[in-house]
Motif scaffolding. Structure first.
Motif, short mmCIF file in Angstrom:
data_model
loop_
_atom_site.label_atom_id
_atom_site.label_comp_id
_atom_site.label_asym_id
_atom_site.label_seq_id
_atom_site.Cartn_x
_atom_site.Cartn_y
_atom_site.Cartn_z
N PHE A 181 -15.03 -15.45 -0.25
CA PHE A 181 -14.77 -14.17 0.40
C PHE A 181 -16.06 -13.45 0.77
O PHE A 181 -16.04 -12.53 1.59
CB PHE A 181 -13.92 -13.27 -0.49
N ALA A 182 -17.18 -13.84 0.15
CA ALA A 182 -18.49 -13.22 0.42
C ALA A 182 -18.46 -11.72 0.21
O ALA A 182 -19.09 -10.96 0.97
CB ALA A 182 -18.96 -13.55 1.84
N ASP A 183 -17.75 -11.28 -0.80
CA ASP A 183 -17.73 -9.86 -1.13
C ASP A 183 -18.50 -9.62 -2.43
O ASP A 183 -19.01 -10.55 -3.05
CB ASP A 183 -16.29 -9.34 -1.24
N CYS A 184 -18.59 -8.37 -2.83
CA CYS A 184 -19.40 -8.02 -3.99
C CYS A 184 -18.79 -8.52 -5.29
O CYS A 184 -19.48 -8.61 -6.31
CB CYS A 184 -19.63 -6.52 -4.05
N SER A 185 -17.49 -8.85 -5.30
CA SER A 185 -16.84 -9.29 -6.54
C SER A 185 -17.10 -10.76 -6.84
O SER A 185 -16.87 -11.20 -7.96
CB SER A 185 -15.33 -9.05 -6.45
N GLY A 186 -17.54 -11.55 -5.84
CA GLY A 186 -17.80 -12.96 -6.06
C GLY A 186 -16.57 -13.83 -6.07
O GLY A 186 -16.65 -15.01 -6.40
N GLN A 187 -15.40 -13.31 -5.71
CA GLN A 187 -14.18 -14.09 -5.78
C GLN A 187 -14.05 -15.05 -4.59
O GLN A 187 -14.71 -14.90 -3.56
CB GLN A 187 -12.96 -13.17 -5.83
N ALA A 188 -13.20 -16.06 -4.77
CA ALA A 188 -12.96 -17.05 -3.74
C ALA A 188 -11.53 -17.53 -3.87
O ALA A 188 -10.89 -17.36 -4.91
CB ALA A 188 -13.93 -18.23 -3.87
N VAL A 189 -11.02 -18.13 -2.81
CA VAL A 189 -9.67 -18.69 -2.84
C VAL A 189 -9.78 -20.19 -3.03
O VAL A 189 -10.63 -20.86 -2.44
CB VAL A 189 -8.88 -18.35 -1.55
N CYS A 190 -8.95 -20.72 -3.90
CA CYS A 190 -8.88 -22.16 -4.18
C CYS A 190 -7.58 -22.70 -3.59
O CYS A 190 -6.49 -22.19 -3.88
CB CYS A 190 -8.93 -22.42 -5.68
N LEU A 191 -7.70 -23.73 -2.75
CA LEU A 191 -6.54 -24.33 -2.09
C LEU A 191 -6.33 -25.74 -2.62
O LEU A 191 -7.26 -26.54 -2.65
CB LEU A 191 -6.74 -24.37 -0.57
N THR A 192 -5.11 -26.04 -3.02
CA THR A 192 -4.75 -27.36 -3.53
C THR A 192 -3.45 -27.81 -2.87
O THR A 192 -2.82 -27.05 -2.12
CB THR A 192 -4.58 -27.36 -5.05
N ARG A 193 -3.02 -29.02 -3.19
CA ARG A 193 -1.77 -29.52 -2.64
C ARG A 193 -0.56 -29.18 -3.51
O ARG A 193 0.56 -29.61 -3.22
CB ARG A 193 -1.84 -31.04 -2.45
N ASP A 194 -0.78 -28.46 -4.61
CA ASP A 194 0.33 -28.10 -5.50
C ASP A 194 1.29 -27.15 -4.80
O ASP A 194 0.89 -26.31 -4.00
CB ASP A 194 -0.20 -27.46 -6.78
N LEU A 195 2.56 -27.27 -5.16
CA LEU A 195 3.59 -26.41 -4.60
C LEU A 195 4.48 -25.98 -5.75
O LEU A 195 5.18 -26.80 -6.37
CB LEU A 195 4.40 -27.17 -3.55
N ASP A 196 4.45 -24.71 -6.10
CA ASP A 196 5.16 -24.19 -7.27
C ASP A 196 6.47 -23.54 -6.82
O ASP A 196 6.49 -22.42 -6.33
CB ASP A 196 4.28 -23.18 -8.00
N TYR A 197 7.57 -24.27 -7.01
CA TYR A 197 8.87 -23.73 -6.66
C TYR A 197 9.42 -22.80 -7.74
O TYR A 197 10.40 -22.09 -7.51
CB TYR A 197 9.87 -24.87 -6.43
N GLN A 198 8.83 -22.83 -8.95
CA GLN A 198 9.36 -22.04 -10.05
C GLN A 198 8.84 -20.59 -10.02
O GLN A 198 9.42 -19.72 -10.66
CB GLN A 198 8.97 -22.68 -11.39
N ALA A 199 7.79 -20.35 -9.30
CA ALA A 199 7.24 -18.99 -9.25
C ALA A 199 8.19 -18.08 -8.49
O ALA A 199 9.02 -18.52 -7.71
CB ALA A 199 5.87 -19.01 -8.59
N ASP A 200 8.06 -16.79 -8.73
CA ASP A 200 8.92 -15.80 -8.07
C ASP A 200 8.03 -14.73 -7.44
O ASP A 200 7.49 -13.88 -8.14
CB ASP A 200 9.88 -15.19 -9.09
N PRO A 201 7.84 -14.72 -6.11
CA PRO A 201 8.40 -15.70 -5.17
C PRO A 201 7.67 -17.03 -5.26
O PRO A 201 6.56 -17.09 -5.79
CB PRO A 201 8.14 -15.04 -3.81
N PRO A 202 8.29 -18.12 -4.77
CA PRO A 202 7.62 -19.43 -4.82
C PRO A 202 6.27 -19.40 -4.12
O PRO A 202 6.09 -18.71 -3.12
CB PRO A 202 8.62 -20.34 -4.07
N GLN A 203 5.33 -20.15 -4.65
CA GLN A 203 3.96 -20.08 -4.18
C GLN A 203 3.48 -21.42 -3.65
O GLN A 203 3.77 -22.46 -4.23
CB GLN A 203 3.03 -19.64 -5.32
N TYR A 204 2.76 -21.38 -2.54
CA TYR A 204 2.01 -22.54 -2.11
C TYR A 204 0.77 -22.68 -2.97
O TYR A 204 0.43 -21.79 -3.75
CB TYR A 204 1.65 -22.43 -0.63
N GLY A 205 0.09 -23.80 -2.81
CA GLY A 205 -0.98 -24.14 -3.74
C GLY A 205 -2.29 -23.45 -3.46
O GLY A 205 -3.31 -24.13 -3.31
N TRP A 206 -2.34 -22.14 -3.38
CA TRP A 206 -3.61 -21.44 -3.26
C TRP A 206 -3.58 -20.19 -4.13
O TRP A 206 -2.53 -19.58 -4.35
CB TRP A 206 -3.94 -21.09 -1.82
#
Length: 455
Positions: free
Chosen positions: A115-140
């Protein structure tokens, strides 16, 4: 007669005074080398790591700024150089080669976007697909401490946190393609086939683990080439320096490639063979001679997704044509949108577009692993295979992307014929006779009536 010999112990070199003061500013320092043996420094600040090239100007500038803020005096240039040399020799090194990335980073089965912001955070993308989450989540997911080393540059601007606003079931109802309609509404009008491979290209930029073709926007003045390019760059790699000049020395171009993850070279003219070869190496990956401050020159190895804008195709060499996607734009007859209004609309949907792009990426990544395409692939086969997976995720057939890719490359052949003075007379001759055979002199005589001046 005896001689008195006095042995004076050799004076050991002492660390510079600035080094102890530097340690007070950065208490924990580590050094690592990439595959090209370029040294990098990283240190922990609060909860995240910051990474800088040891011989780069960014670390030098940071050292001077922090020193002045702490001690209210400016260190001399000689003391800064001496301090950096001691850091190189003294501090612990991480085992094995590592890499420092700019904005995009592949890491095995995971892919990172800084993200290049002051917090140092970034997004991680994978091929996982979580159907159990609410709402369901793609792998990032957004993580505060990425598992890879990211370099930061002063020109970089932060990305907004992505917000989907859709559950997985709603995404299925809406469809991936429809979620990108707000972006398409801001761009000049292009065909559905061009829009398909453009989405593939944007997702491939996130991968960065294989070569992807450069994007070349071609059209007359007023067709929106530069604004189109800036929109695409601001989507994934916002910068205060969005447009780069191509008419500079190779060393300066190498410096630009090193510091920009998604560079735009604006208003490209006809490329010389040397320039064409340079950009071909940048697209597929190669080495470049790079000026290093205080250390002469070194070799830089990098590969970048690149955007070009030009009035006409900059080169018709075969190597160039195999590494570039051509997107012709027409002159816009409608009224232009004021730039302030354009960027206001883009900023309003930016976070939604990122979420849609991440969802599409993860879905295609899963499909490319579980169900790889069984197609005959053209050159730059990794990009073609990835495009087939993205096209399938968009509800298109895998072969639809290959057809769109082949149609795009046929455009270059048409441009090549338009620029060739022999093409029109030869086609006219074949149109009249369908088959012709003879000597070169007889061919010249046959082509002269068609207006082709051949000596």
């Amino acid at each position: 007669m005896s001689a008195l010999v006095t042995i004076i112990p050799e004076k050991q070199p002492q660390p510079p005074v600035l080094l102890s003061q530097f340690e007070a500013l950065f208490p924990k320092i580590e050094i690592f080398f990439n595959a090209a043996l370029q040294p990098f420094v990283r240190f922990k600040e609060e909860k995240h790591w910051r990474t800088y090239a040891l011989r780069g100007p960014e670390l030098r500038r940071l050292l001077v700024d922090r020193y002045f803020q702490k001690f209210k005096v400016m260190p001399s240039a000689a003391s800064v150089r001496e301090c950096l040399a001691w850091i190189d020799a003294r501090y612990s090194r991480l085992p094995g080669p590592a890499e420092a990335f700019t904005r995009f980073a592949p890491d095995g089965s995971e892919f990172w976007l800084d993200f290049a912001d002051c917090s140092g955070q970034a997004v991680c993308l994978t091929r996982d697909l979580d159907y159990q989450a609410d709402p369901p989540q793609y792998g990032w997911s957004i993580l505060p401490a990425p598992a890879v080393n990211f370099r930061r540059f002063a020109h970089q601007r932060p990305l907004p946190p992505p917000q989907s606003g859709f559950a997985l079931l709603e995404n299925r109802k809406l469809g991936f393609s429809a979620r990108f309609n707000p972006l398409r509404a801001l761009l000049p009008e292009i065909s559905d086939a061009d829009w398909l491979w453009l989405l593939v290209w944007l997702t491939a930029v996130l991968r960065s683990d294989f070569p992807i073709p450069a994007l070349c926007l071609v059209g007359p003045p007023g067709s929106g080439k530069t604004t189109f390019a800036r929109l695409l760059r601001r989507l994934l790699d916002p910068s205060a320096v969005e447009l780069l000049p191509p008419e500079v020395a190779p060393a300066a171009l190498a410096c630009a490639l090193d510091q920009h993850a998604l560079p735009i070279f604006d208003n490209l003219g006809r490329l010389t063979p040397a320039q064409s070869n340079f950009f071909c190496r940048a697209i597929t990956g190669g080495g470049f001679l790079y000026p290093a401050a205080g250390a002469g020159s070194r070799y830089l190895a990098c590969r970048r997704p690149i955007i070009f804008t030009a009035l006409e195709p900059p080169s018709l060499s075969p190597d160039w044509l195999d590494r570039v996607l051509l997107l012709p734009l027409e002159s816009r007859a409608l009224a232009y949108l004021p730039e302030a209004r354009l960027w206001e609309r883009f900023d309003h949907i930016h976070h939604q577009l990122l979420a849609a792009l991440f969802d599409l990426f993860c879905h295609a990544l899963r499909r490319s692993v579980v169900d790889p395409p069984a197609l005959r692939l053209p050159r730059m086969a990794d990009f073609a295979a990835w495009g087939a997976a993205v096209a399938a995720s968009l509800g298109k057939g895998s072969d639809s992307f290959i057809e769109a890719l082949n149609a795009n490359r046929a455009r270059f052949a048409e441009h090549g014929l338009d620029d060739d003075p022999l093409a029109a007379p030869l086609l006219a001759l074949l149109g009249r006779e369908h088959y012709w055979q003879g000597t070169a002199q007889e061919l010249a005589s046959a082509l002269r009536p068609a207006g082709c001046a051949i000596s």
